[in-house]
Design an enzyme around this catalytic site. Sequence first.
Site, PDB file in Angstrom:
ATOM      1  N   ARG A  62       0.852  -1.215   0.000  1.00 21.77           N
ATOM      2  CA  ARG A  62       0.000   0.000   0.000  1.00 21.77           C
ATOM      3  C   ARG A  62       0.876   1.249   0.000  1.00 21.77           C
ATOM      4  O   ARG A  62       0.411   2.351  -0.274  1.00 21.77           O
ATOM      5  CB  ARG A  62      -0.982   0.005   1.176  1.00 21.77           C
ATOM      6  CG  ARG A  62      -1.840   1.264   1.227  1.00 21.77           C
ATOM      7  CD  ARG A  62      -3.218   1.108   1.878  1.00 21.77           C
ATOM      8  NE  ARG A  62      -3.242   0.214   2.996  1.00 21.77           N
ATOM      9  CZ  ARG A  62      -2.800   0.515   4.232  1.00 21.77           C
ATOM     10  NH1 ARG A  62      -2.317   1.716   4.481  1.00 21.77           N
ATOM     11  NH2 ARG A  62      -2.853  -0.370   5.190  1.00 21.77           N
ATOM     12  N   LYS A 214      -4.927   7.333 -19.504  1.00 20.97           N
ATOM     13  CA  LYS A 214      -5.060   7.902 -20.845  1.00 20.97           C
ATOM     14  C   LYS A 214      -3.808   7.604 -21.685  1.00 20.97           C
ATOM     15  O   LYS A 214      -3.491   6.462 -21.876  1.00 20.97           O
ATOM     16  CB  LYS A 214      -5.353   9.403 -20.708  1.00 20.97           C
ATOM     17  CG  LYS A 214      -6.447   9.730 -19.671  1.00 20.97           C
ATOM     18  CD  LYS A 214      -7.768   9.087 -20.065  1.00 20.97           C
ATOM     19  CE  LYS A 214      -8.978   9.505 -19.276  1.00 20.97           C
ATOM     20  NZ  LYS A 214      -9.063   9.199 -17.875  1.00 20.97           N
TER      21      LYS A 214
HETATM   22  C1  4LM Z   1     -12.505  11.769 -19.475  1.00 20.73           C
HETATM   23  N1  4LM Z   1     -10.988  11.854 -17.633  1.00 20.73           N
HETATM   24  O1  4LM Z   1     -12.280  12.986 -19.613  1.00 20.73           O
HETATM   25  P1  4LM Z   1      -9.020   8.667 -13.822  1.00 20.73           P
HETATM   26  N2  4LM Z   1      -7.611  14.427 -15.044  1.00 20.73           N
HETATM   27  C2  4LM Z   1      -8.075  14.588 -16.295  1.00 20.73           C
HETATM   28  C3  4LM Z   1      -8.977  13.661 -16.821  1.00 20.73           C
HETATM   29  O2  4LM Z   1      -9.414  13.849 -18.061  1.00 20.73           O
HETATM   30  C4  4LM Z   1      -9.389  12.570 -16.029  1.00 20.73           C
HETATM   31  C5  4LM Z   1      -8.881  12.440 -14.734  1.00 20.73           C
HETATM   32  C6  4LM Z   1      -7.984  13.388 -14.284  1.00 20.73           C
HETATM   33  C7  4LM Z   1     -11.983  11.126 -18.251  1.00 20.73           C
HETATM   34  C8  4LM Z   1     -12.494   9.986 -17.714  1.00 20.73           C
HETATM   35  C9  4LM Z   1     -13.779   9.375 -18.022  1.00 20.73           C
HETATM   36  C10 4LM Z   1      -7.655  15.772 -17.094  1.00 20.73           C
HETATM   37  C11 4LM Z   1     -10.368  11.617 -16.527  1.00 20.73           C
HETATM   38  C12 4LM Z   1      -9.265  11.302 -13.828  1.00 20.73           C
HETATM   39  O3  4LM Z   1     -10.206   8.374 -14.659  1.00 20.73           O
HETATM   40  O4  4LM Z   1      -9.309   8.648 -12.355  1.00 20.73           O
HETATM   41  O5  4LM Z   1      -7.813   7.834 -14.185  1.00 20.73           O
HETATM   42  O6  4LM Z   1      -8.543  10.182 -14.170  1.00 20.73           O
HETATM   43  O7  4LM Z   1     -13.100  11.106 -20.329  1.00 20.73           O
END
Ligand code: 4LM
Length: 399
Positions: A62, A214
Amino acid sequence: MPSNQDKKLSFATRSVHAGYNSADHEGALNPPVYMTSTFTFDNVAQGAGRFAGEEPGHFYSRVSNPTQEVLETRLADLEEGEAALATASGMGAITATLWTIVAPGDQILVDKTLYGCTFSFLEHGLKKFGVDICYADFTDHHDIQAKLSDKTRVLYFETPVNPNMRVIDISAVCRIAKDFNSQIKVMVDNTYCTPALQRPICLGADIVVHSATKYLGGHGDLIAGAVIADAETIQQIRLFGLKDMTGAVIAPMTAFLILRGIKTLQLRMERHCQNAQAIAEMLEQHPAVDRVFFPGLKTDPGYQVASQQMDDFGGMIALELKGGFEAGVRMLNRLKLAKLAVSLGDAETLIQHPASMTHSTYTVEQRAEHGITEGLVRISAGLESAEDIIADLEQALAG
Ligand code: 4LM
């Protein structure tokens, strides 16, 4: 003069090698995946020393794990930060960091447009615990200056902004914050660019966060995140934000998959950028399209700043159709090759409707206030041939 050997290796080379030496691992070309939750100690003194941070070595996954550590070393290297922490999700990275560095009574000054769940965490999460969340238009430097106060602890923004592609000048924002109070932490979400295109720490930022789900992972097969900062801040986030507050721990296999993804990051980003540029140029000319938001178009308000702070213009595009929301829905429902899905940075071109999907955490009124229009459509340009994606978009727009 540094010798050739001392010269810093290129980004592409570091993406493949940084943080891992096969000679230390039986010659294994790829890092071993340490599928273990706990680590044995030789004796009580050694265990106590590791818990106290007085002895090097892992003690429980963890907190840290050797496969995760390779990923963290590589990410710190690519973002040009001192240290990194890999997490279970992008939200895990953002929440673990902010839980660590703010306290009740502090103010976080954020750009007016954020990814929907980041907005929700601030507005519905941290606010509930007495943290003041203040919004400014970070493209308007007077607005930032006007809203800074002696309570401001963190400035937080994305650039280009999800979903409407506004571009924020990282160096200028850092200067404004530091001139006001050198203790303020500037935190940038670099998910849209990755270090292949933009390195905020080199531009004066203190902390970089990522959704590694991403482009870093790059294949739409995992959820993960990362924070990059100075070593002391990372240690605090690891031992409090991660260990105690969120438990948002990355799995060893996920860390391995991201390391694999990063090996091709620069190659993939080149293709994502080329495809997005071609798509944006087609859309700009298309009679059904009202507006295209892409910093690689010379007419885009973000073009100048993006040209200076990004190595290329990225793979994300937003647009509005002439018929607004209804026309957008009709077009999305007609796509054949591009996938109707949230997330971004995958090999497949992904298209979604922020108002009903990624940014549905805002109310209609909040979206209007925060610059997210109801008809906005977001495209993550994939790695297919630009010609095929464009043909699909054209047939969907033709109706
Ligand atoms: C989306 N995005 O935009 P996790 N920071 C940015 C993001 O685009 C995202 C996250 C953090 C999308 C998810 C469905 C600029 C997420 C959050 O999904 O927790 O890995 O990241 O389509």
